[in-house]
Design a protein around this motif. Structure first.
Motif, PDB file in Angstrom:
ATOM      1  N   GLY A   1     -57.421  32.451 -36.327  1.00  0.00           N
ATOM      2  CA  GLY A   1     -56.750  32.085 -37.434  1.00  0.00           C
ATOM      3  C   GLY A   1     -56.505  30.623 -37.628  1.00  0.00           C
ATOM      4  N   GLY A   2     -55.330  31.206 -38.520  1.00  0.00           N
ATOM      5  CA  GLY A   2     -54.492  29.528 -39.175  1.00  0.00           C
ATOM      6  C   GLY A   2     -54.089  28.571 -37.974  1.00  0.00           C
ATOM      7  N   ILE A   3     -53.762  29.511 -36.512  1.00  0.00           N
ATOM      8  CA  ILE A   3     -53.207  28.282 -36.089  1.00  0.00           C
ATOM      9  C   ILE A   3     -54.293  28.454 -35.006  1.00  0.00           C
ATOM     10  CG2 ILE A   3     -51.230  28.686 -34.291  1.00  0.00           C
ATOM     11  CD1 ILE A   3     -49.419  27.870 -36.617  1.00  0.00           C
ATOM     12  N   GLY A   4     -54.891  27.026 -34.574  1.00  0.00           N
ATOM     13  CA  GLY A   4     -55.521  26.953 -33.218  1.00  0.00           C
ATOM     14  C   GLY A   4     -55.127  27.667 -32.039  1.00  0.00           C
ATOM     15  N   VAL A   5     -55.927  28.196 -30.685  1.00  0.00           N
ATOM     16  CA  VAL A   5     -55.788  28.797 -30.053  1.00  0.00           C
ATOM     17  C   VAL A   5     -54.919  27.527 -29.084  1.00  0.00           C
ATOM     18  CG1 VAL A   5     -56.748  29.527 -27.961  1.00  0.00           C
ATOM     19  CG2 VAL A   5     -58.182  30.411 -29.998  1.00  0.00           C
ATOM     20  N   GLU A   6     -55.187  26.311 -29.046  1.00  0.00           N
ATOM     21  CA  GLU A   6     -54.978  24.760 -28.465  1.00  0.00           C
ATOM     22  C   GLU A   6     -52.962  24.945 -28.362  1.00  0.00           C
ATOM     23  OE1 GLU A   6     -57.398  25.035 -30.740  1.00  0.00           O
ATOM     24  OE2 GLU A   6     -58.961  23.779 -29.379  1.00  0.00           O
ATOM     25  N   GLU A   7     -53.352  24.645 -29.845  1.00  0.00           N
ATOM     26  CA  GLU A   7     -52.091  25.074 -30.615  1.00  0.00           C
ATOM     27  C   GLU A   7     -50.961  25.848 -29.865  1.00  0.00           C
ATOM     28  OE1 GLU A   7     -51.576  24.064 -34.516  1.00  0.00           O
ATOM     29  OE2 GLU A   7     -49.586  23.482 -34.664  1.00  0.00           O
ATOM     30  N   LEU A   8     -51.157  27.041 -29.832  1.00  0.00           N
ATOM     31  CA  LEU A   8     -50.207  28.326 -29.386  1.00  0.00           C
ATOM     32  C   LEU A   8     -50.213  28.130 -27.649  1.00  0.00           C
ATOM     33  CD1 LEU A   8     -52.501  31.257 -30.960  1.00  0.00           C
ATOM     34  CD2 LEU A   8     -49.657  30.101 -30.786  1.00  0.00           C
ATOM     35  N   GLN A   9     -51.285  27.633 -26.976  1.00  0.00           N
ATOM     36  CA  GLN A   9     -51.596  27.667 -25.417  1.00  0.00           C
ATOM     37  C   GLN A   9     -50.175  26.408 -24.732  1.00  0.00           C
ATOM     38  OE1 GLN A   9     -55.433  28.939 -23.670  1.00  0.00           O
ATOM     39  NE2 GLN A   9     -55.643  26.975 -24.471  1.00  0.00           N
ATOM     40  N   ASP A  10     -50.622  25.157 -25.590  1.00  0.00           N
ATOM     41  CA  ASP A  10     -49.324  24.061 -25.994  1.00  0.00           C
ATOM     42  C   ASP A  10     -48.001  24.327 -25.898  1.00  0.00           C
ATOM     43  OD1 ASP A  10     -51.769  22.381 -24.650  1.00  0.00           O
ATOM     44  OD2 ASP A  10     -51.348  21.405 -26.853  1.00  0.00           O
ATOM     45  N   VAL A  11     -47.567  25.054 -27.218  1.00  0.00           N
ATOM     46  CA  VAL A  11     -46.077  25.458 -27.020  1.00  0.00           C
ATOM     47  C   VAL A  11     -45.584  26.614 -26.392  1.00  0.00           C
ATOM     48  CG1 VAL A  11     -45.012  26.289 -29.044  1.00  0.00           C
ATOM     49  CG2 VAL A  11     -47.013  24.725 -29.781  1.00  0.00           C
ATOM     50  N   LEU A  12     -46.571  27.621 -26.125  1.00  0.00           N
ATOM     51  CA  LEU A  12     -46.204  28.401 -25.419  1.00  0.00           C
ATOM     52  C   LEU A  12     -46.226  28.147 -23.502  1.00  0.00           C
ATOM     53  CD1 LEU A  12     -47.383  31.420 -27.588  1.00  0.00           C
ATOM     54  CD2 LEU A  12     -45.264  31.132 -27.468  1.00  0.00           C
ATOM     55  N   LYS A  13     -46.901  27.770 -23.700  1.00  0.00           N
ATOM     56  CA  LYS A  13     -47.448  27.533 -22.168  1.00  0.00           C
ATOM     57  C   LYS A  13     -47.906  28.234 -21.771  1.00  0.00           C
ATOM     58  CE  LYS A  13     -44.047  23.267 -21.783  1.00  0.00           C
ATOM     59  NZ  LYS A  13     -44.608  23.248 -23.176  1.00  0.00           N
ATOM     60  N   MET A  14     -48.664  28.999 -22.425  1.00  0.00           N
ATOM     61  CA  MET A  14     -49.554  30.340 -21.450  1.00  0.00           C
ATOM     62  C   MET A  14     -50.887  30.357 -22.071  1.00  0.00           C
ATOM     63  SD  MET A  14     -47.031  33.355 -23.104  1.00  0.00           S
ATOM     64  CE  MET A  14     -47.364  34.157 -22.020  1.00  0.00           C
ATOM     65  N   LYS A  15     -51.322  30.760 -21.350  1.00  0.00           N
ATOM     66  CA  LYS A  15     -53.015  30.655 -21.208  1.00  0.00           C
ATOM     67  C   LYS A  15     -53.844  31.810 -22.229  1.00  0.00           C
ATOM     68  CE  LYS A  15     -57.008  28.976 -19.664  1.00  0.00           C
ATOM     69  NZ  LYS A  15     -57.780  29.047 -20.984  1.00  0.00           N
ATOM     70  N   ALA A  16     -54.536  31.372 -23.395  1.00  0.00           N
ATOM     71  CA  ALA A  16     -54.025  32.570 -24.224  1.00  0.00           C
ATOM     72  C   ALA A  16     -55.238  33.320 -23.437  1.00  0.00           C
ATOM     73  CB  ALA A  16     -54.435  32.056 -25.078  1.00  0.00           C
ATOM     74  N   GLU A  17     -55.741  34.991 -23.510  1.00  0.00           N
ATOM     75  CA  GLU A  17     -57.288  35.280 -23.674  1.00  0.00           C
ATOM     76  C   GLU A  17     -57.858  35.329 -24.593  1.00  0.00           C
ATOM     77  OE1 GLU A  17     -57.509  38.872 -21.437  1.00  0.00           O
ATOM     78  OE2 GLU A  17     -56.502  38.181 -19.573  1.00  0.00           O
ATOM     79  N   ILE A  18     -58.972  35.340 -25.177  1.00  0.00           N
ATOM     80  CA  ILE A  18     -59.736  35.665 -27.018  1.00  0.00           C
ATOM     81  C   ILE A  18     -60.138  37.033 -26.117  1.00  0.00           C
ATOM     82  CG2 ILE A  18     -60.866  34.473 -28.523  1.00  0.00           C
ATOM     83  CD1 ILE A  18     -59.995  32.041 -27.662  1.00  0.00           C
ATOM     84  N   TYR A  19     -59.901  37.217 -27.565  1.00  0.00           N
ATOM     85  CA  TYR A  19     -60.001  39.143 -27.504  1.00  0.00           C
ATOM     86  C   TYR A  19     -62.025  39.059 -27.281  1.00  0.00           C
ATOM     87  CZ  TYR A  19     -62.547  42.256 -30.123  1.00  0.00           C
ATOM     88  OH  TYR A  19     -63.400  43.269 -31.237  1.00  0.00           O
TER      89      TYR A  19
END
Ligand code: TXA
Ligand code: MG
Length: 331
Positions: free
Chosen positions: A193-211
């Protein structure tokens, strides 16, 4: 039922809060899309959302709150969830958390989790503050069809079925919030959605699993969704096609005039601008005198991933008609 359509002013927002508190439905602007709101603490009010949208009861609602403190009334927020709210809220992000008793089960489709978001829009925030209850709100459109990013989209598809629409102009982000969950300790992106996955991973320092498609952890994520009435087919940018009775949804307008009817998402090729224009352009194109739509694919970085997610679902074959409750594959 008459539907009030009023510009956003302190008076109209107070009137809307009164409607929410007396059990009615109000469509209101957020930065992503228009939401169709009801008092999230009242099962009787929330049932009306499902009826007005013809939404299946297995598809849970997002609860909108106006502050981090308010989350505590409805959910158990773990540290990671609080970090997300701290860094990205108010904004286009939704976090799934363990729910508290106070949220009726119709809101969460019987699950023990609730999705919560703090919208970044003055009108939405004022409406929640004046009501002083969490507001359950899906997008304000008939289930499965194009999301509304202008008040007129809501009016055209839902007037007569809801109490009020607050007109706050065009939504600035234009695609729905990113939905995340940390329930199994990992960062899962249930909906881009509105917040990009790259940005989320960078800020949280976690790797995202995409549904990846199981409806149990992300109910409502159907294959066909966000769809225009007309058939939509994806093509590469600049690709040739038979435009004799088709319109073109063009990414940056290069060679757009190869079609007689077209809409351009962003002349400068900016994915944010493309997202902001996506649903308005699709609403326009759906009303043109053509029989189908070709849509150019756009780069999938940042918010582009959400745009392509919506376009893919818009192009998917509709297998079930929730309006008539019929299985379209058994025709
Ligand atoms: O930007 C947005 O999120 C907009 C505006 C109005 O805030 N709202 C929105 O709501 O897009 P809606 O109903 O169109 O999408 C809600 C989706 C559901 O389809 C479901 O996939 C997910 O949120 N969801 C809600 N509660 C959930 C839960 N407890 N667990 C997992 N997913 C949930
Ligand atoms: Mg929706």
């Amino acid at each position: 039922m008459d539907t009030f359509l009023e510009k956003a002013t302190p008076e109209s927002i107070k009137k809307a809060a009164g409607i929410i508190l007396s059990g009615g439905l109000v469509a209101f602007p957020t930065e992503t899309v228009y939401g169709l709101g009801a008092n999230a603490l009242s099962a009787d009010s929330c049932i009306k959302i499902f009826e007005a949208k013809k939404r299946p009861f297995f598809d849970p609602l997002i609860c909108h709150v106006s502050s981090v403190e308010m989350i505590d009334r409805i959910a158990f927020a773990e540290d990671t969830a609080l970090t997300v709210f701290d860094k990205f809220s108010p904004g286009p992000i939704t976090v799934v958390m363990k729910k508290k008793e106070i949220i009726p089960s119709i809101v969460t489709s019987g699950m023990d989790t609730v999705a919560v978001r703090i919208p970044m829009h003055d009108t939405a925030l004022s409406l929640i503050k004046y009501s002083d209850v969490p507001i359950a709100a899906p997008s304000a459109n008939p289930f499965g069809f194009l999301s509304p990013t202008e008040a007129v989209h809501v009016y055209d598809s839902l007037h007569g079925r809801i109490d009020m629409i607050i007109d706050g102009g065009k939504c600035s982000v234009g695609v729905e919030s990113t939905i995340v969950s940390f329930l199994d300790g990992k960062l899962s992106v249930l909906r881009p959605g509105g917040i990009g996955v790259e940005e989320l991973q960078d800020v949280l320092k976690m790797k995202a699993e995409i549904y990846s498609g199981d409806l149990k952890s992300a109910p409502g994520m159907l294959e066909s969704h966000y769809a225009p009435v007309k058939k939509l087919v994806l093509i590469e940018e600049g690709e040739a096609a038979d435009f004799s009775s088709a319109a073109l949804l063009s990414f940056c307008g290069q060679n757009a005039s190869r079609a007689e009817h077209f809409e351009v998402l962003s002349r400068s090729g900016d994915v944010r601008e493309a997202a902001a224009n996506l649903f308005s352009a699709l609403h326009k194109i759906d009303q043109l005198p053509v029989s189908m739509i070709y849509a150019e694919m756009i780069p999938e970085d940042g918010i582009g991933l959400a745009v392509m997610n919506r376009l893919r679902k818009a192009s998917a074959e509709r297998k079930y008609d929730f309006e008539t409750n019929s299985d379209l594959t058994k025709a």
